[in-house]
Design an enzyme around this catalytic site. Structure first.
Site, PDB file in Angstrom:
ATOM      1  N   HIS A 182       7.755  -3.952 -10.448  1.00 33.69           N
ATOM      2  CA  HIS A 182       7.569  -2.977  -9.418  1.00 33.69           C
ATOM      3  C   HIS A 182       8.623  -1.545  -9.900  1.00 33.69           C
ATOM      4  O   HIS A 182       9.194  -1.870 -10.730  1.00 33.69           O
ATOM      5  CB  HIS A 182       8.073  -3.088  -8.234  1.00 33.69           C
ATOM      6  CG  HIS A 182       9.327  -3.877  -8.131  1.00 33.69           C
ATOM      7  ND1 HIS A 182      10.817  -2.944  -8.454  1.00 33.69           N
ATOM      8  CD2 HIS A 182       9.966  -5.385  -7.814  1.00 33.69           C
ATOM      9  CE1 HIS A 182      11.556  -3.992  -8.074  1.00 33.69           C
ATOM     10  NE2 HIS A 182      11.228  -5.161  -8.091  1.00 33.69           N
ATOM     11  N   ASP A 309       8.811 -25.793  -6.643  1.00 34.39           N
ATOM     12  CA  ASP A 309       9.490 -26.742  -7.063  1.00 34.39           C
ATOM     13  C   ASP A 309      10.489 -26.993  -6.295  1.00 34.39           C
ATOM     14  O   ASP A 309      11.131 -26.120  -6.212  1.00 34.39           O
ATOM     15  CB  ASP A 309       9.447 -26.385  -7.909  1.00 34.39           C
ATOM     16  CG  ASP A 309       9.544 -26.598  -9.217  1.00 34.39           C
ATOM     17  OD1 ASP A 309      10.585 -27.627  -8.927  1.00 34.39           O
ATOM     18  OD2 ASP A 309       9.295 -27.222 -10.663  1.00 34.39           O
ATOM     19  N   SER A 324      12.651 -10.667 -10.502  1.00 36.40           N
ATOM     20  CA  SER A 324      11.365 -10.029 -10.523  1.00 36.40           C
ATOM     21  C   SER A 324      10.892  -9.779 -11.737  1.00 36.40           C
ATOM     22  O   SER A 324      12.102  -9.664 -12.805  1.00 36.40           O
ATOM     23  CB  SER A 324      11.598  -7.829 -10.063  1.00 36.40           C
ATOM     24  OG  SER A 324      10.820  -7.496  -9.997  1.00 36.40           O
TER      25      SER A 324
END
Length: 377
Positions: A182, A309, A324
């Site tokens: 992003h 997980d 990210s």
């Protein structure tokens, strides 16, 4: 458990002078609905295309293509009298100053001398700046700060930023990489940073602040071998940062490229993300893709994923800032990258499709001409 979609923030810990940047409010999604039968798969990514998934934590350093205005401040010019020349000139936070009196602003250190000269000669500064992609001109007459005995513009400005994120992929045939998933924005103005120059280096995770409902955690990391640059930063887009890279970085789980999946090939079900939670060791962690948006054109929120997980949940509480760009792999193919965490449900978040990151990196063309191949030189 259905994720709370009301609030989300980027999964990137990005510091501006040791400050945290993040989107804390909701914003709309423009993805085509799943039952839209008019959707036809994009043809921007050749099926044979292969890249090497990342997962390494990276340090990012960027300089903007100019000097960014991030705020106004008042100058005491006489007892009981204050003024902000910058505010009077019409400059606002988010404006990118590119030149003053014809002098290109490639370093914030140039500003002080230009301001001092204008003040002493009693002449206004002619400032060239960009706002919303358009070029404008402003006149600003510096004011003398009677307390500090210096000439000032009445503006808060900066030209650089540094932080950590995650490498998404390296494309060895093209000599380029993609990371973060992003856009990097200024923490004060929300303005995307227009990159003038920058580079990425190795980084090591030193500790993790776990995510909790309403309080997203973060990776804490330090830069390593800053003189050994992994790659350049050439662009900053809605889908991350991109630049040139000459070799696969250390600590990669993959020594050879793997296939990528186009957006229409991504499906709900099990997948894995690659990320670092301790030191520099990249690990695989199980996730579930619980929603896939069918997109006719590039949009940032392509899928919703949920961490399943138990090892990652125990270590991080879910998605944390600094993840990210963590690659998402499904059925042996790279499908996308982690981009955002839901603040009120940090085990869930958004991911973008790798198809759009490859397009912005120059690995694939933006149109349908699949014969075009770009290489970094």
């Amino acid at each position: 458990m259905k994720p709370n979609l009301r609030k989300l923030i980027p999964g990137l810990l990005f510091a501006f002078f040791f400050s945290l940047t993040g989107i804390m409010e909701p914003f709309p999604s423009y993805a085509a609905p799943l039952n839209d039968t008019s959707y036809s798969p994009a043809a921007a990514v050749p099926r044979e295309l292969k890249v090497i998934p990342g997962g390494q934590t990276i340090g990012v350093k960027v300089k903007s293509a100019g000097v960014l205005v991030v705020g106004h401040h008042s100058i005491e010019v006489a007892e009981g009298s204050k003024i902000s020349p910058g505010e009077v000139s019409g400059l606002v936070p988010g404006d990118l100053m590119t030149a003053i009196n014809g002098v290109k602003l490639d370093d914030v250190s140039k500003v002080a001398k230009l301001v001092e000269h204008a003040g002493k000669t009693d002449k206004p500064l002619t400032i060239l700046f960009k706002r919303a992609g358009k070029v404008h001109t402003a006149k600003l007459k510096p004011a003398y700060d009677r307390n500090d005995n210096v000439w000032r513009m009445g503006l808060y400005i900066r030209d650089s930023a540094a932080g950590v994120g995650t490498l998404t992929f390296y494309a060895p045939e093209h000599g380029v990489y993609g990371a973060l998933g992003h856009v990097i924005t200024d923490m004060n103005t929300g303005t995307p940073i227009v990159v003038g120059s920058g580079h990425i280096v190795q980084s090591s995770v030193t500790s993790i602040s776990k995510s909790q409902d309403g309080d997203p955690g973060e990776k804490r990391a330090s830069f390593l071998r800053e003189s050994q640059v992994l790659g350049s930063v050439e662009s900053n887009t809605d889908f991350g940062i991109f630049g040139k890279m000459s070799r696969n970085p250390e600590h990669s789980l993959y020594k050879e490229p793997i296939p990528v999946a186009m957006s229409h090939e991504v499906k709900e079900g099990p997948a894995q993300i690659l990320t670092v939670v301790d030191g520099q060791r990249v690990e695989k962690f199980d996730v579930e893709i619980i929603h896939v948006a069918r997109q006719r054109s590039p949009e940032t929120k392509g899928m919703v994923l949920r961490i399943t997980d138990p090892r990652l949940i125990e270590k991080t509480g879910g998605i944390v800032q600094g993840m990210s760009g963590s690659p998402i792999v499904q059925d042996g193919r790279l499908i996308g990258a982690v981009t955002h965490v839901f603040v009120n449900d940090p085990k869930s978040g958004y991911g973008c499709f790798i198809e759009w990151m490859l397009r912005d990196s120059g690995v694939t063309p933006s149109g349908n001409d699949l014969t075009l191949k770009l290489k970094a030189v």
